[in-house]
Design a protein around this motif. Structure first.
Motif, PDB file in Angstrom:
ATOM      1  N   GLY C  31     -54.861  32.088   7.891  1.00 19.77           N
ATOM      2  CA  GLY C  31     -53.426  32.362   7.932  1.00 19.77           C
ATOM      3  C   GLY C  31     -52.720  31.355   8.813  1.00 19.77           C
ATOM      4  N   MET C  32     -53.291  31.073   9.979  1.00 25.89           N
ATOM      5  CA  MET C  32     -52.656  30.128  10.886  1.00 25.89           C
ATOM      6  C   MET C  32     -52.676  28.724  10.296  1.00 25.89           C
ATOM      7  SD  MET C  32     -50.883  29.662  13.426  1.00 25.89           S
ATOM      8  CE  MET C  32     -50.685  30.622  14.885  1.00 25.89           C
ATOM      9  N   VAL C  33     -53.773  28.353   9.644  1.00 26.26           N
ATOM     10  CA  VAL C  33     -53.830  27.026   9.027  1.00 26.26           C
ATOM     11  C   VAL C  33     -52.718  26.873   7.996  1.00 26.26           C
ATOM     12  CG1 VAL C  33     -55.181  25.588   7.457  1.00 26.26           C
ATOM     13  CG2 VAL C  33     -56.263  26.605   9.441  1.00 26.26           C
ATOM     14  N   MET C  34     -52.522  27.887   7.186  1.00 28.38           N
ATOM     15  CA  MET C  34     -51.489  27.793   6.159  1.00 28.38           C
ATOM     16  C   MET C  34     -50.095  27.744   6.784  1.00 28.38           C
ATOM     17  SD  MET C  34     -52.723  27.467   3.312  1.00 28.38           S
ATOM     18  CE  MET C  34     -54.428  27.019   3.294  1.00 28.38           C
ATOM     19  N   PHE C  35     -49.918  28.541   7.840  1.00 27.86           N
ATOM     20  CA  PHE C  35     -48.617  28.544   8.500  1.00 27.86           C
ATOM     21  C   PHE C  35     -48.330  27.169   9.092  1.00 27.86           C
ATOM     22  CE2 PHE C  35     -46.101  29.503  12.399  1.00 27.86           C
ATOM     23  CZ  PHE C  35     -44.939  29.821  11.738  1.00 27.86           C
ATOM     24  N   VAL C  36     -49.326  26.595   9.743  1.00 33.57           N
ATOM     25  CA  VAL C  36     -49.139  25.276  10.322  1.00 33.57           C
ATOM     26  C   VAL C  36     -48.891  24.249   9.214  1.00 33.57           C
ATOM     27  CG1 VAL C  36     -50.396  23.423  11.454  1.00 33.57           C
ATOM     28  CG2 VAL C  36     -50.348  25.666  12.480  1.00 33.57           C
ATOM     29  N   ALA C  37     -49.574  24.407   8.082  1.00 34.79           N
ATOM     30  CA  ALA C  37     -49.375  23.453   6.992  1.00 34.79           C
ATOM     31  C   ALA C  37     -47.927  23.483   6.512  1.00 34.79           C
ATOM     32  CB  ALA C  37     -50.317  23.779   5.835  1.00 34.79           C
ATOM     33  N   THR C  38     -47.376  24.671   6.377  1.00 31.44           N
ATOM     34  CA  THR C  38     -46.008  24.719   5.849  1.00 31.44           C
ATOM     35  C   THR C  38     -45.016  24.219   6.901  1.00 31.44           C
ATOM     36  OG1 THR C  38     -44.413  26.095   4.696  1.00 31.44           O
ATOM     37  CG2 THR C  38     -45.699  27.177   6.363  1.00 31.44           C
ATOM     38  N   GLU C  39     -45.295  24.510   8.172  1.00 32.61           N
ATOM     39  CA  GLU C  39     -44.429  23.997   9.232  1.00 32.61           C
ATOM     40  C   GLU C  39     -44.498  22.472   9.318  1.00 32.61           C
ATOM     41  OE1 GLU C  39     -42.217  26.268  11.175  1.00 32.61           O
ATOM     42  OE2 GLU C  39     -43.570  26.177  12.884  1.00 32.61           O
ATOM     43  N   ALA C  40     -45.711  21.947   9.149  1.00 34.51           N
ATOM     44  CA  ALA C  40     -45.866  20.492   9.207  1.00 34.51           C
ATOM     45  C   ALA C  40     -45.065  19.852   8.084  1.00 34.51           C
ATOM     46  CB  ALA C  40     -47.336  20.118   9.107  1.00 34.51           C
ATOM     47  N   THR C  41     -45.066  20.488   6.913  1.00 32.77           N
ATOM     48  CA  THR C  41     -44.291  19.950   5.811  1.00 32.77           C
ATOM     49  C   THR C  41     -42.804  19.962   6.150  1.00 32.77           C
ATOM     50  OG1 THR C  41     -45.943  21.002   4.433  1.00 32.77           O
ATOM     51  CG2 THR C  41     -44.070  20.034   3.334  1.00 32.77           C
ATOM     52  N   LEU C  42     -42.387  21.014   6.822  1.00 35.77           N
ATOM     53  CA  LEU C  42     -40.987  21.081   7.214  1.00 35.77           C
ATOM     54  C   LEU C  42     -40.626  19.902   8.119  1.00 35.77           C
ATOM     55  CD1 LEU C  42     -38.429  22.695   7.063  1.00 35.77           C
ATOM     56  CD2 LEU C  42     -39.226  24.123   8.900  1.00 35.77           C
ATOM     57  N   PHE C  43     -41.480  19.621   9.095  1.00 31.05           N
ATOM     58  CA  PHE C  43     -41.198  18.479   9.958  1.00 31.05           C
ATOM     59  C   PHE C  43     -41.254  17.181   9.173  1.00 31.05           C
ATOM     60  CE2 PHE C  43     -41.826  21.262  13.618  1.00 31.05           C
ATOM     61  CZ  PHE C  43     -40.812  20.807  14.427  1.00 31.05           C
ATOM     62  N   ALA C  44     -42.200  17.089   8.241  1.00 33.17           N
ATOM     63  CA  ALA C  44     -42.272  15.873   7.431  1.00 33.17           C
ATOM     64  C   ALA C  44     -40.968  15.671   6.684  1.00 33.17           C
ATOM     65  CB  ALA C  44     -43.444  15.966   6.460  1.00 33.17           C
ATOM     66  N   CYS C  45     -40.376  16.753   6.190  1.00 31.93           N
ATOM     67  CA  CYS C  45     -39.109  16.626   5.478  1.00 31.93           C
ATOM     68  C   CYS C  45     -38.014  16.141   6.416  1.00 31.93           C
ATOM     69  CB  CYS C  45     -38.697  17.963   4.864  1.00 31.93           C
ATOM     70  SG  CYS C  45     -39.737  18.443   3.502  1.00 31.93           S
ATOM     71  N   LEU C  46     -37.982  16.669   7.631  1.00 35.79           N
ATOM     72  CA  LEU C  46     -36.938  16.249   8.569  1.00 35.79           C
ATOM     73  C   LEU C  46     -37.124  14.780   8.943  1.00 35.79           C
ATOM     74  CD1 LEU C  46     -36.668  19.360  10.905  1.00 35.79           C
ATOM     75  CD2 LEU C  46     -35.151  18.679   9.056  1.00 35.79           C
ATOM     76  N   LEU C  47     -38.362  14.386   9.231  1.00 33.95           N
ATOM     77  CA  LEU C  47     -38.591  12.991   9.602  1.00 33.95           C
ATOM     78  C   LEU C  47     -38.329  12.080   8.405  1.00 33.95           C
ATOM     79  CD1 LEU C  47     -41.745  13.333  11.871  1.00 33.95           C
ATOM     80  CD2 LEU C  47     -39.358  13.209  12.521  1.00 33.95           C
ATOM     81  N   GLY C  48     -38.709  12.552   7.217  1.00 37.83           N
ATOM     82  CA  GLY C  48     -38.399  11.779   6.011  1.00 37.83           C
ATOM     83  C   GLY C  48     -36.896  11.584   5.856  1.00 37.83           C
ATOM     84  N   SER C  49     -36.132  12.634   6.165  1.00 36.50           N
ATOM     85  CA  SER C  49     -34.673  12.510   6.076  1.00 36.50           C
ATOM     86  C   SER C  49     -34.162  11.470   7.055  1.00 36.50           C
ATOM     87  CB  SER C  49     -34.005  13.854   6.387  1.00 36.50           C
ATOM     88  OG  SER C  49     -34.509  14.841   5.553  1.00 36.50           O
ATOM     89  N   TYR C  50     -34.779  11.435   8.220  1.00 35.23           N
ATOM     90  CA  TYR C  50     -34.381  10.446   9.216  1.00 35.23           C
ATOM     91  C   TYR C  50     -34.541   9.039   8.631  1.00 35.23           C
ATOM     92  CZ  TYR C  50     -34.550   7.630  13.493  1.00 35.23           C
ATOM     93  OH  TYR C  50     -34.329   6.687  14.453  1.00 35.23           O
ATOM     94  N   PHE C  51     -35.728   8.766   8.077  1.00 38.07           N
ATOM     95  CA  PHE C  51     -35.961   7.417   7.554  1.00 38.07           C
ATOM     96  C   PHE C  51     -35.060   7.147   6.354  1.00 38.07           C
ATOM     97  CE2 PHE C  51     -40.071   7.781   9.823  1.00 38.07           C
ATOM     98  CZ  PHE C  51     -39.909   6.656  10.614  1.00 38.07           C
ATOM     99  N   TYR C  52     -34.856   8.155   5.531  1.00 39.06           N
ATOM    100  CA  TYR C  52     -34.000   7.947   4.370  1.00 39.06           C
ATOM    101  C   TYR C  52     -32.600   7.536   4.807  1.00 39.06           C
ATOM    102  CZ  TYR C  52     -31.660   8.717  -0.034  1.00 39.06           C
ATOM    103  OH  TYR C  52     -30.921   8.526  -1.172  1.00 39.06           O
ATOM    104  N   LEU C  53     -32.012   8.302   5.720  1.00 45.28           N
ATOM    105  CA  LEU C  53     -30.647   7.979   6.148  1.00 45.28           C
ATOM    106  C   LEU C  53     -30.620   6.635   6.863  1.00 45.28           C
ATOM    107  CD1 LEU C  53     -29.173  11.389   7.317  1.00 45.28           C
ATOM    108  CD2 LEU C  53     -28.911  10.197   5.159  1.00 45.28           C
TER     109      LEU C  53
END
Ligand code: HEM
Lengths: 130, 642, 209
Positions: C31-53
């Motif tokens: 459960g924790m692994v999956m939770f961390v995986a989805t949170e990590a994806t969230l951060f990846a999206c935010l950092l990706g947005s940074y590079f995109y902009l």
């Protein structure tokens, strides 16, 4: 191979199985990110080179390396498939590996096809044409 | 366990009494709110999602009534905007996924031979959040404050200066709120399927429906964060003056679109995948054989869920990417059709090789194949860029995705409802009524949406509240509207059928269809503990397998009966070797309290009562802390040395 | 079976290839692994947005009027946060052997480091806010969203650690047979650390590349 494999061999074998099943998927993910990112960024910066390498070659590398990785994964999946042939009704570990191997063989073929299609595009299209 | 001196195998009357004592929930108001039983929660998901479907469907009927004639005045343009936005948003987020998760909740533990989900309290929490988020979004409609920018809410129209009022705040907050539920349910499905499978159910014996639900859950885990990030930024832009999507200060409107489709493309498969799983689950019972090519269907499920992440650029034709970088994505969109095709051909082969039993669930499966293939065909037409640019934003697109979504999701769901109704309610449905419902739904669907292809090609744009009389538009629009009433009557008959079954239906035997998966080895409806003895699985079709049946009856052993406490069995990830018996949680009100605190939080954020939001956030933290607080145990039991 | 060929043969035999891996993890771990995986994806999206902009914006980044971030404070913050994982590991190892004192002192050490990190972040904000805010431009929005969201995660992590500490001080909570929650919270804390490294690279180092 009558002796039972030791813990080390077991770990390697278990990892090999997953390489055979998911290797192509991982390679494809890397391929899309690398090839797309390189092309997009270099063209946005208005240059057709990455450092000293022409852009099309750099993108080509982002095709060839993942493709080779996928071929390796395909071979491993085929190996697992052959080795687990004597899977009986009751040996569920063998049966499970064999099923995963079938999934691996076909999925690696799919991902290889996607990567190769991308490679064809690299050969045919000029890198920055809009 | 065969050599011990335990009492004779098999489940004794004492065992049954003890199981009932540990698992049963006394019917009371408190019990209703505090239940953690996956079957009750699954049923609630189904009913609640069905309710949101009715609301979204009524919105569609109002739209169709408005569009029946040119220049009609049933609704104002502003109302029309809210209607189609709420219709789309609710159908996608509040109906399709939760409905399928409802099936998953009810069925996954039964199909894998477990007594509940891995995290029963989290499951209850997910349901309450879903319910509250849905009510939160629908409640905005009577206030005239519903989302009004289409279901994908493109920037810059979603920005405060172009779209004042609460509309898009409801959208952003509502979807963030709902996302908690979807994520929680997905984690729960994955862990349940990994750890709670009955002994012997190695990966090559997992039912296809479970594979489909797990693949869907993985897609949610990796796709939903993109939507959450998007909505978070949208809300900050609108409420707190940030500039993520504002080109005048360094932002970019395309950022919204990209993030949205990174989520949105997998979401199409998130909706369709479990529905295809239902098809694979229904077919064996009505063709009297297993689905052809089990490993290939697993392959198709797994590879679709991966490749679907690589096709999002598809939705961005007009953005001027270099053609080369575009081609990496179009390679993926070409290849993804292969695994989808594999499934269709596997089902057709199953039907050809099997002996068809033409009952209502099978009718809906056939309706699904026809409709879905037509939708796939028009989808392939979009791959021709010139054609795509011609019909973009016309009714042709509306026709296409309703074929895919109604064909690919609603028909399988209806098949699933008829198929599992005996299991869920313990009553049989009325066959004749079901057939009538099928033909009306099928005809209504095609009469409504087929003409949309035509007037789409004749140039009628989507998302218009009315139109001038044009040759080719008026007549076909009227046909569409009549079709939608027909469809509504058909769906009403489905509802009547369900109510009739619950009220008057003949009691159902445990296995009315001679199905192949484990849910048919339980009572109809199943006891609160599902299985008196957890099965030992010997094949891919356990319910057709004598040794598995024997393990449930005379061969039941104490290590699988586990009647001393509320317990179930944890097994290993790949091969399902028994690991240990674990204690399952009792019913509790905390999930409801936590979801309520979140509702207060999101409502206060919406209405800009920030102090109240802060208090609610503290309440959330406190509830979680209390929820997880460990009971005090003696040191010997814990194993403490110093 | 000591020669190389034998090793390869053993690892590619049917039995080795059918080794169950992963195996024996608990439901909570997954459960924790999956939770961390989805949170990590969230951060990846935010950092990706940074590079995109950033790449859509043009050659000067950060935009005119904002200077490139200074490195001293963030490097100190890194030096505080990344090592804070070590006491957690030590504490977890301790409680596996039933040593409650190690659990308690390790968690306390991590609390101190985590709170120091937040204090440093607050002082950095105090300085930056005089220069630009969330509403100045897209750069400001990204900066405060990403670092603030991470700060929120540090706070959540600290709440978990504090909660474990409180439960452990009460007694009767953890021991060599019961330490699942310690491990799950530890996993979350390591994740928060790793995300910070990604943020350090994205926000502080990449504008200098
Ligand atoms: C029950 C019968 C249904 C009818 C009569 C119906 C009718 C319509 C109509 C007329 C529109 C177009 C509005 C416009 O562009 O002006 C529309 C849009 C849409 N529908 Fe349906 N629909 C039905 C079921 C569904 C279902 C089951 C789903 C999904 C699972 C769905 C998803 C959507 C979406 C996503 C849109 C696009 C909304 C937008 O433009 O943002 N619909 N529907």
């Amino acid at each position: 191979m009558t002796t039972r494999p030791g813990p080390h061999a077991r770990l390697t074998g278990g990892l090999l199985l997953w390489y055979g099943v998911l290797g192509g998927a991982v390679a494809w993910g890397v391929h899309v990110f690398a090839a797309w990112g390189l092309d997009e960024l270099a063209c946005a910066a208005g240059s057709e080179r990455v450092a000293a390498v022409p852009l099309w070659q750099a993108v080509g590398l982002a095709v060839v390396i993942p493709a080779l990785f996928t071929v390796g994964s395909l071979l491993v999946a085929a190996l697992v498939w052959r080795r687990t042939r004597r899977a009986g009704e009751d040996d569920r570990a063998f049966g499970r590996s064999r099923m995963l191997a079938v999934v691996g063989v076909w999925s690696n073929l799919l991902f290889l096809a996607i990567i190769v299609l991308g490679g064809v595009a690299v050969l045919v299209l000029p890198p920055c044409q809009g | 366990m065969s050599t011990t001196t335990t009492p004779p195998p098999g489940v004794s009357a004492q065992d049954l009494a003890r199981l009932a004592e540990h698992w049963a929930e006394r019917p009371s108001l408190r019990g209703w709110f505090s239940t953690v039983d996956h079957k009750r929660i699954g049923r609630r998901y189904l009913v609640t999602a069905g309710f949101f479907f009715v609301l979204a469907g009524l919105s569609a009927l109002v739209m169709r009534t408005q569009l029946a004639r040119p220049e009609a005045g049933v609704v104002s343009p502003q109302e029309y905007n809210q209607l189609f936005s709420m219709h789309g948003t609710a159908m996608i987020f509040l109906f399709a996924t939760p409905m399928l998760f409802g099936f998953g909740n009810f069925l996954v533990p039964l199909m894998i031979g477990s007594r509940d989900m891995a995290f029963p309290r989290l499951n209850a929490f997910g349901y309450w959040v879903f319910l509250f988020a849905g009510l939160f979004m629908w409640a905005s409609l009577p206030f005239g404050a519903a989302p009004n920018n289409g279901w994908f809410a493109y920037a810059p129209l979603n920005q405060e200066q172009h779209n004042p009022g609460l509309h898009m705040d409801v959208y952003a907050l509502g979807l963030l709120f709902l996302g908690i539920s979807t994520t929680a349910a997905s984690i729960n499905f994955i862990v349940t399927a990994l750890k709670l499978r009955a002994p012997g159910m190695s990966l090559n014996r997992v039912p296809l429906f479970v594979w489909a639900i797990v693949a869907t859950a993985f897609m949610v885990i990796f796709a939903l964060p993109a939507l959450n990030a998007d909505n978070l930024m949208l809300f900050l832009d609108r409420r707190f003056g940030t500039h993520f999507f504002d080109p005048s200060a360094g932002g970019n409107v395309l950022l919204w679109q990209h993030l949205f489709w990174i989520f949105g493309h997998p979401d199409v498969y998130i909706i369709v995948m479990p529905a295809l799983g239902i098809v694979s689950a229904v077919l064996p019972a009505f063709t009297r054989r297993g689905v052809v090519g089990y490993p290939l269907i697993v392959l198709s499920i797994v590879s679709i869920s991966i490749i679907s992440f690589g096709v999002w650029v598809h939705h961005m034709f007009a953005t001027g990417l270099p053609q080369l970088s575009y081609s990496f994505f179009s390679a993926a969109s070409t290849i993804i059709t292969i695994p989808s095709g594999i499934q269709i051909f596997a089902w057709l082969a199953t039907m050809l090789l099997g002996r068809l039993v033409l009952r209502v669930p099978l009718l809906f499966v056939i309706g699904f194949v026809v409709t879905f293939v037509l939708g796939g065909f028009t989808g392939a037409m979009f791959a021709v860029t010139a054609f795509d640019q011609q019909v973009t934003d016309s009714y042709f697109v509306v026709a296409h995705f309703h074929y895919v979504l109604i064909g690919g999701a609603v028909f399988p769901m209806l098949a699933g409802i008829y198929y599992w109704l005996p299991k869920i309610t313990g009553r049989m449905y009325h066959e004749r009524l079901g057939r009538w419902a099928f033909w009306l739904v099928f005809a209504g669907m095609h009469v409504t949406f087929f003409p949309m292809h035509l007037y789409g090609l004749f140039g009628m744009p989507r998302r218009v509240y009315t139109y001038r009389s044009e040759p080719g538009w008026d007549g076909w629009n009227l046909v569409s509207t009549l079709g939608s009433y027909l469809l509504a009557v058909g769906l009403l008959l489905v509802l009547v059928g369900v109510v009739h079954a619950v009220r008057r239906g003949r009691p159902a035997p445990p296995d009315p269809w001679e199905g192949d998966s484990l849910e048919w080895s339980t009572a109809s409806p199943p006891e609160p503990y599902n299985f008196p003895a957890l099965p030992r699985v010997h094949s891919l079709h356990p319910a057709w397998d004598e040794r598995t049946a024997e393990s449930l009856g005379a061969g039941a052993t104490a290590d699988r009966i586990l009647s001393d406490g509320r317990r179930t069995l944890v097994t290993s990830e790949l091969d399902a070797h028994p690991e240990r018996a674990v204690q399952m949680p009792e019913s509790t009100l905390k999930p409801l309290v936590l979801a309520g605190a979140l509702l207060i939080f999101f409502t206060s954020m919406l209405l800009a009562w920030y102090p109240a939001a802060a208090v609610a956030a503290l309440a959330v933290v406190a509830t979680i802390a209390v929820w997880l607080w460990p009971p005090r145990r003696p040191d010997e039991e814990l194993g403490v040395t110093g | 079976m000591s020669d190389r060929g034998g090793v390869v043969a053993a690892a590619t035999g049917a039995e080795a290839l059918s080794t169950e891996l992963p195996v024996g993890r608990s439901a909570g771990w997954w459960g924790m692994v999956m939770f961390v995986a989805t949170e990590a994806t969230l951060f990846a999206c935010l950092l990706g947005s940074y590079f995109y902009l950033r790449f859509q914006y043009g050659p000067t980044w950060p935009p005119a009027g904002i200077e490139a971030p200074k490195l001293l404070t963030p490097l100190v913050m890194t030096a505080v946060l990344v090592p804070s994982s070590l006491p957690v590991v030590w504490a977890e190892r301790g409680i596996r052997q039933g040593q409650r004192w190690r659990l308690q002192s390790g968690l306390a050490a991590t609390m101190v480091l985590g709170v120091t990190f937040l204090a440093l972040q607050a002082s950095e904000y105090a300085e930056k806010l005089t220069q630009f805010t969330m509403t100045t431009d897209a750069y400001g929005s990204l900066f405060y969203l990403i670092t603030g969201f991470h700060g929120l995660h540090v706070m959540v992590g600290l709440t978990m650690i504090g909660w474990l500490l409180a439960a452990s001080l009460r007694g009767g909570s953890f021991g060599s047979h019961r330490h699942e929650r310690v491990r799950n919270a530890a996993m979350y804390w390591h994740f928060v650390d790793l995300v910070w490294v990604a943020i350090l690279f994205t926000i502080y180092l990449s504008p200098r590349l």
